[in-house]
Scaffold this motif. Sequence first.
Motif, PDB file in Angstrom:
ATOM      1  N   VAL A 437       0.838  -1.199   0.000  1.00 51.86           N
ATOM      2  CA  VAL A 437       0.000   0.000   0.000  1.00 51.86           C
ATOM      3  C   VAL A 437       0.872   1.247   0.000  1.00 51.86           C
ATOM      4  CG1 VAL A 437      -1.733   1.290   1.299  1.00 51.86           C
ATOM      5  CG2 VAL A 437      -1.872  -1.204   1.150  1.00 51.86           C
ATOM      6  N   THR A 438       2.023   1.162   0.647  1.00 49.52           N
ATOM      7  CA  THR A 438       2.950   2.294   0.721  1.00 49.52           C
ATOM      8  C   THR A 438       3.922   2.244  -0.446  1.00 49.52           C
ATOM      9  OG1 THR A 438       4.507   1.054   2.084  1.00 49.52           O
ATOM     10  CG2 THR A 438       2.774   2.261   3.230  1.00 49.52           C
ATOM     11  N   LEU A 439       4.745   3.266  -0.548  1.00 55.38           N
ATOM     12  CA  LEU A 439       5.727   3.327  -1.621  1.00 55.38           C
ATOM     13  C   LEU A 439       6.822   2.288  -1.415  1.00 55.38           C
ATOM     14  CD1 LEU A 439       6.147   7.193  -2.068  1.00 55.38           C
ATOM     15  CD2 LEU A 439       4.983   5.614  -3.610  1.00 55.38           C
ATOM     16  N   VAL A 440       7.237   1.661  -2.480  1.00 55.18           N
ATOM     17  CA  VAL A 440       8.346   0.718  -2.421  1.00 55.18           C
ATOM     18  C   VAL A 440       9.645   1.511  -2.398  1.00 55.18           C
ATOM     19  CG1 VAL A 440       9.506  -1.162  -3.642  1.00 55.18           C
ATOM     20  CG2 VAL A 440       7.014  -1.002  -3.668  1.00 55.18           C
ATOM     21  N   PRO A 441      10.614   1.130  -1.569  1.00 54.87           N
ATOM     22  CA  PRO A 441      11.883   1.846  -1.520  1.00 54.87           C
ATOM     23  C   PRO A 441      12.508   1.969  -2.909  1.00 54.87           C
ATOM     24  CG  PRO A 441      11.776   0.208   0.219  1.00 54.87           C
ATOM     25  CD  PRO A 441      10.590  -0.005  -0.642  1.00 54.87           C
ATOM     26  N   PRO A 442      13.178   3.102  -3.182  1.00 56.08           N
ATOM     27  CA  PRO A 442      13.765   3.303  -4.513  1.00 56.08           C
ATOM     28  C   PRO A 442      14.891   2.322  -4.801  1.00 56.08           C
ATOM     29  CG  PRO A 442      14.545   4.974  -2.979  1.00 56.08           C
ATOM     30  CD  PRO A 442      13.465   4.216  -2.271  1.00 56.08           C
ATOM     31  N   VAL A 443      15.123   2.105  -6.093  1.00 56.79           N
ATOM     32  CA  VAL A 443      16.237   1.259  -6.501  1.00 56.79           C
ATOM     33  C   VAL A 443      17.543   1.931  -6.084  1.00 56.79           C
ATOM     34  CG1 VAL A 443      17.373   0.129  -8.446  1.00 56.79           C
ATOM     35  CG2 VAL A 443      14.900   0.488  -8.485  1.00 56.79           C
ATOM     36  N   PRO A 444      18.447   1.231  -5.443  1.00 54.78           N
ATOM     37  CA  PRO A 444      19.709   1.854  -5.020  1.00 54.78           C
ATOM     38  C   PRO A 444      20.541   2.296  -6.219  1.00 54.78           C
ATOM     39  CG  PRO A 444      19.786  -0.517  -4.703  1.00 54.78           C
ATOM     40  CD  PRO A 444      18.381  -0.188  -5.060  1.00 54.78           C
ATOM     41  N   ALA A 445      21.473   3.180  -5.956  1.00 57.64           N
ATOM     42  CA  ALA A 445      22.286   3.759  -7.027  1.00 57.64           C
ATOM     43  C   ALA A 445      23.285   2.774  -7.598  1.00 57.64           C
ATOM     44  CB  ALA A 445      23.020   4.986  -6.507  1.00 57.64           C
ATOM     45  N   GLY A 446      23.638   1.756  -6.828  1.00 58.59           N
ATOM     46  CA  GLY A 446      24.586   0.766  -7.318  1.00 58.59           C
ATOM     47  C   GLY A 446      26.028   1.137  -7.090  1.00 58.59           C
ATOM     48  N   ALA A 447      26.265   1.978  -6.070  1.00 57.42           N
ATOM     49  CA  ALA A 447      27.642   2.377  -5.774  1.00 57.42           C
ATOM     50  C   ALA A 447      28.455   1.212  -5.227  1.00 57.42           C
ATOM     51  CB  ALA A 447      27.638   3.535  -4.773  1.00 57.42           C
ATOM     52  N   VAL A 448      27.779   0.261  -4.587  1.00 62.24           N
ATOM     53  CA  VAL A 448      28.426  -0.921  -4.019  1.00 62.24           C
ATOM     54  C   VAL A 448      28.187  -2.093  -4.960  1.00 62.24           C
ATOM     55  CG1 VAL A 448      28.461  -2.490  -2.043  1.00 62.24           C
ATOM     56  CG2 VAL A 448      28.048  -0.041  -1.700  1.00 62.24           C
ATOM     57  N   PRO A 449      29.215  -2.941  -5.202  1.00 59.44           N
ATOM     58  CA  PRO A 449      29.001  -4.088  -6.089  1.00 59.44           C
ATOM     59  C   PRO A 449      27.823  -4.948  -5.653  1.00 59.44           C
ATOM     60  CG  PRO A 449      31.336  -3.838  -5.616  1.00 59.44           C
ATOM     61  CD  PRO A 449      30.611  -2.856  -4.733  1.00 59.44           C
ATOM     62  N   LEU A 450      26.968  -5.262  -6.603  1.00 58.04           N
ATOM     63  CA  LEU A 450      25.811  -6.140  -6.415  1.00 58.04           C
ATOM     64  C   LEU A 450      24.717  -5.515  -5.551  1.00 58.04           C
ATOM     65  CD1 LEU A 450      27.736  -9.503  -5.940  1.00 58.04           C
ATOM     66  CD2 LEU A 450      26.596  -8.700  -8.003  1.00 58.04           C
ATOM     67  N   GLU A 451      24.788  -4.228  -5.309  1.00 55.84           N
ATOM     68  CA  GLU A 451      23.750  -3.561  -4.506  1.00 55.84           C
ATOM     69  C   GLU A 451      22.405  -3.609  -5.219  1.00 55.84           C
ATOM     70  OE1 GLU A 451      23.254   0.653  -2.051  1.00 55.84           O
ATOM     71  OE2 GLU A 451      24.353   0.637  -3.956  1.00 55.84           O
ATOM     72  N   VAL A 452      22.410  -3.262  -6.505  1.00 61.32           N
ATOM     73  CA  VAL A 452      21.169  -3.293  -7.277  1.00 61.32           C
ATOM     74  C   VAL A 452      20.629  -4.713  -7.375  1.00 61.32           C
ATOM     75  CG1 VAL A 452      20.164  -2.927  -9.566  1.00 61.32           C
ATOM     76  CG2 VAL A 452      21.736  -1.233  -8.600  1.00 61.32           C
TER      77      VAL A 452
END
Length: 592
Positions: A437-452
């Motif tokens: 029902v709430t907003l899903v957290p944004p996709v991370p920027a990918g500054a860390v390997p495999l973060e996305v």
Amino acid sequence: MTRHKGGSFLIEAAAPEDVFTPEDLSAEQRAIGDTVREFVEREVWPALPAMERHEFEHNVRLLRRAAELGLTGIEIPEEFGGLGLDKVTAAVVTENMGPGASFAVTFGAHTGIGTLPIVFFGNRDQKARYLPALASAEKIAAYALTEPESGSDALSARTTARLSPDGQHYILNGTKQWISNGGFADVFVLYAKVDGEKFTAFIVERGFPGVSTGAEEHKMGLLGSSTVQVILQDAQVPVANVLHEVGKGHQVAFNILNIGRFKLAAGCVGSSKHVLGLAARYAQERHQFGRPIASFPLIQQKLADMAVRTYAAESMVYRTAGLLEEGLAEIDPGAEDAGRLSARAIHEYAVEASANKVFASEVLDFVVDEGVQIHGGYGYMREYEVERAFRDARINRIFEGTNEINRLLVPGELVRRALKGDLALLPAMEQLQRELVTLVPPVPAGAVPLEVESWLVEAARKLTLMVAGLGVQKYGTALEGEQELLAGVADMVIDLFAMESAILRARKAVLRSGPEDAQGHVDLATAATHDAFDRIESTARRLLAAIEEGDALRSQLAVVRKLARRDPVNRVALGRRIARRVLAAGGYTVAG
């Protein structure tokens, strides 16, 4: 390590340190793998043509040679003549035996489904009578469950057992079909219904009165393995040869099938690596248009895709090996209730076993198909090894329960576990509905390997739970009849386990050696994750259209778009990097 319950990957994330990976193998385990690989290359491969002519004395000879190397007693306790090693080591042996083609089936039927029922469920007398001879391959084992009228529906077996008037024997009548090793096995773990009702496991010797075997079957592949009927005509089996308990044969059969599924996956990983090596080397040797075909990007993409899928399958297999070993390591094999405890420990990871079997067998089918394509017309010729690999691979989607049956087992087992309170699946589905029902957290920027990619694993978990939850909500107890939906959810669950296993393995490699040295892992896991997520998103859309309609469907598809939003990875560049490493290594590699 945090101990994770079976199926819990669907509702909770694991940490890299919680999973076993191939990079965690000990020096001893790696040495055992080298021994198996050398045995296959030097002794098995030269004998394959003779075995394929049904000169099965070579199968027997090679089993006994494997016994001299300690390979047939890996999982047999030391007190009964084996080495008593762990499930991880067993996976190493099975993987490296995979390229042994037909002999790998001979070996697996003997050491796995033929011997392990006695290891896990035999009483002390049965273990003392049979295991030493099985460890030395003096006696060879087989597993006899399938019948002409009962394949996937094993409990509908028609083979009967009745107690003799003097109470000394069970008299068995019936026919078992497609029994691997059947032509030369000495000992069969065989199932019959006592009094036509109580499904029971028996240890049956070839020499017992009334036991005979049929002619060799003519198969599409695995020509060097023995496959026959076992025929029981008033066969006399001593009462002391009842395995486990009368009426409890399903506990033996289904849990050994779980182990068999996991081991089949390990063998498929070994075979996939082998065929990838064949294809990579051929692509560098074969010249067209004045240069090696390995220099063409489309060939490189094939090699990369073969490597990516193999990496995911390998990651799943060793993660599952670690889970099984944790559960079984706590059990004293000499305890009176060892069989019951072993059954419980194996069944705990039934979902993972089926996921391994489906994913790895389909990876191998993909790899051998692409291997033939890279070979072109030569791949269709018998003198090229990839032709045999193509035919041999097909049975893996049927062995140990068809992939369709295993796809139905995955959601069925998850639901049963949830209803028993062993897995907090329903609360997780309810919590997810509130979260969406709430907003899903944004996709991370990918500054860390495999973060996305780690974020994508979480998004895949939510998508899978969402679709499964809506299916349960709509169909309730009628869900069992919606096989298309169940199989689709299983595909999402399996892909989730595969992508998470790959990511956890790669993250562990990064933590161990740093991003630069672990770049090979990072690239393979990144590709595996995005490929799996694409499949999960597509399956979610297809299943939602079967569950909802109108505004409700549009609303749910909007949630899918929210959960699936991300920038696409440059899969072309990623594939070229992976292919360069494969070609440089001459086969499968995780090196950076």
